[in-house]
Scaffold this motif. Structure first.
Motif, short mmCIF file in Angstrom:
data_model
loop_
_atom_site.label_atom_id
_atom_site.label_comp_id
_atom_site.label_asym_id
_atom_site.label_seq_id
_atom_site.Cartn_x
_atom_site.Cartn_y
_atom_site.Cartn_z
N ALA A 158 12.01 47.29 -31.52
CA ALA A 158 13.26 46.53 -31.53
C ALA A 158 12.96 45.05 -31.36
N LEU A 159 13.95 44.23 -31.62
CA LEU A 159 13.88 42.82 -31.24
C LEU A 159 14.18 42.71 -29.76
N PRO A 160 13.62 41.72 -29.07
CA PRO A 160 13.98 41.53 -27.66
C PRO A 160 15.48 41.30 -27.54
N SER A 161 16.07 41.87 -26.50
CA SER A 161 17.51 41.67 -26.29
C SER A 161 17.83 41.69 -24.80
N SER A 162 19.02 41.19 -24.48
CA SER A 162 19.50 41.19 -23.10
C SER A 162 20.04 42.58 -22.75
N ASP A 163 20.57 42.70 -21.55
CA ASP A 163 21.34 43.89 -21.22
C ASP A 163 22.62 43.86 -22.06
N TRP A 164 23.25 45.03 -22.20
CA TRP A 164 24.50 45.14 -22.95
C TRP A 164 25.61 45.46 -21.97
N SER A 165 26.44 44.49 -21.71
CA SER A 165 27.45 44.64 -20.67
C SER A 165 28.63 43.74 -20.98
N ALA A 166 29.59 43.69 -20.07
CA ALA A 166 30.73 42.78 -20.26
C ALA A 166 30.29 41.33 -20.13
N ALA A 167 29.26 41.08 -19.31
CA ALA A 167 28.75 39.72 -19.12
C ALA A 167 27.23 39.76 -19.13
N PRO A 168 26.61 39.83 -20.31
CA PRO A 168 25.15 39.98 -20.38
C PRO A 168 24.42 38.74 -19.91
N ASP A 169 23.19 38.95 -19.45
CA ASP A 169 22.33 37.84 -19.04
C ASP A 169 21.76 37.18 -20.29
N PRO A 170 22.12 35.92 -20.57
CA PRO A 170 21.69 35.28 -21.82
C PRO A 170 20.32 34.62 -21.76
N ARG A 171 19.57 34.83 -20.67
CA ARG A 171 18.27 34.16 -20.56
C ARG A 171 17.31 34.64 -21.64
N SER A 172 16.72 33.71 -22.35
CA SER A 172 15.85 34.04 -23.47
C SER A 172 14.45 34.41 -22.98
N PRO A 173 13.65 35.08 -23.82
CA PRO A 173 12.32 35.50 -23.41
C PRO A 173 11.34 34.35 -23.20
N LEU A 174 11.64 33.18 -23.76
CA LEU A 174 10.76 32.03 -23.59
C LEU A 174 11.55 30.74 -23.84
N THR A 175 10.99 29.65 -23.38
CA THR A 175 11.61 28.34 -23.60
C THR A 175 11.26 27.85 -25.00
N ALA A 176 12.28 27.59 -25.80
CA ALA A 176 12.05 27.20 -27.20
C ALA A 176 13.30 26.50 -27.72
N ASP A 177 13.18 25.98 -28.92
CA ASP A 177 14.31 25.37 -29.62
C ASP A 177 15.04 26.48 -30.36
N TRP A 178 16.11 26.98 -29.77
CA TRP A 178 16.81 28.15 -30.31
C TRP A 178 17.97 27.73 -31.21
N ARG A 179 18.15 28.46 -32.29
CA ARG A 179 19.34 28.34 -33.12
C ARG A 179 20.11 29.66 -33.02
N THR A 180 21.42 29.58 -33.09
CA THR A 180 22.25 30.75 -32.86
C THR A 180 23.03 31.10 -34.13
N ILE A 181 23.03 32.39 -34.47
CA ILE A 181 23.82 32.88 -35.61
C ILE A 181 25.29 32.80 -35.24
#
Length: 353
Positions: A266-289
């Protein structure tokens, strides 16, 4: 001359119809002959759990070409089997499939038990699957009730008790009409009837071989059976996923063996909940779909927000760099395959901007 009882007439009429109109399926023997390979019956029944014939058919053909016997399947690696199962859903079935094959080889000399009780001792084999294998593969008299049979029987006897409470009445009625001989053909004939004539919506009662004996036909609305309890609303959850790319390779992890999509790449992902933890796996310049990837599981729906980056660095923890050009070979489950497609589409637009 003995008098034919109504329940016997139902079986006779249905089997006569099946002899002429049986569906041709890869795992099925011709009417009148028990299947000779319990492996194929078992494999098909596991694949067909909560899955349509149209969806399961190509997987069955690929599996039996690659693993033609229970011994060959028992020798498959977990990763290979999970990759081959990818896209079919309900991944606990795949894990149980491998555990069952290994048990049959290890504890039963490669031979499936030929009774319902023996079959029930195998991983992933419940009451329905055990009855289906016993009847179809071994010719045992067994009461086989899947969703199609449930619908046919509920209509035949106009059973008005809402599901799930009505299932005990449906099973008792199915037991009454199951014949001692050709129980496997009878089970498959009932499945065919439900799949092709006695369908959920707009049943074709005019061509049904059991029309004369069907209590629901006498009602104003045969499609109202079986009566279903009101559905509870499905919870909605949120999640975040990350596409980390380096030199045309994407970082994939393997999900924990237990839980949803267990053991799958799978791709790395957060927990799946009403309020998931959005912390990314590493510090980077992220773009969001912009648009989340929506997916429906059995017990909840999910909106997965995807983020992507050309990281040039490796996240901490176990994982592997997988060539983007060979992503189809990774065996990603449908959710992550769709998430990958969303990222790749966005990246193409970004690169051409």
């Amino acid at each position: 001359m003995p008098v034919e009882m109504p329940d016997q007439k139902i079986a006779r009429d249905l089997l006569a119809h099946y002899d002429v109109h049986a569906r041709t399926l890869s795992w099925r023997a011709a009417p009148g002959a028990n299947a000779t390979d319990p492996y194929r019956v078992w494999l098909s029944e596991v694949m067909l759990q909560q899955t349509t014939v149209a969806a399961a058919g190509p997987y069955f053909d690929r599996f039996t070409a690659r693993w033609p016997t229970v011994e060959s399947l028992a020798g498959a690696t977990d990763a290979d089997l999970m990759a081959a199962w990818a896209g079919l859903g309900y991944y606990a079935r795949a894990r149980n499939l491998l555990a069952c094959a290994r048990m049959v080889v290890r504890d039963h000399g490669g031979e499936f038990p030929d009774s319902e009780a023996g079959l029930l001792s195998l991983p992933g084999v419940g009451a329905y699957t055990a009855a289906a294998i016993a009847a179809i593969a071994f010719g045992r008299r067994a009461v086989v009730v899947d969703a199609n049979v449930e619908r046919v029987v509920a209509r035949l006897f106009a059973i008005a008790t809402p599901l799930p409470a009505g299932r005990s009445q449906i099973r008792a009625a199915a037991d009454r009409i199951t014949p001692d001989a050709r129980a496997g053909d009878f089970a498959q004939a009932m499945m065919d009837l439900g799949a092709t004539i006695c369908t959920s919506r707009s049943p074709a009662c005019g061509i049904c071989p059991l029309r004369a004996d069907c209590a629901a036909v006498a009602t104003a609305d045969p499609a109202a059976f079986p009566v279903k309890a009101a559905k509870k609303p499905r919870p909605h959850r949120l999640g975040h996923g990350w596409w980390i790319e380096r030199d045309r390779h994407v970082w994939l992890i393997r999900r924990p063996d237990k839980g949803l999509l267990g053991g799958m790449r799978a791709l790395p992902s957060s927990d799946w909940s009403a309020a998931p933890d959005p912390r990314s796996p590493l510090t980077a310049d992220w773009r969001t779909i912009a648009d989340p990837v929506d997916h429906v599981f059995t017990h909840f729906s999910l909106a997965l927000t995807m983020h992507w980056t050309d990281a040039g660095q490796q996240p901490s923890g176990p994982g592997e760099w997988w060539p983007v050009e060979r992503l189809d070979e990774a065996g990603l489950p449908t959710l992550f395959r769709r998430a990958a497609d969303a990222v790749l589409t966005q990246r193409k637009c970004h690169d051409h901007a």
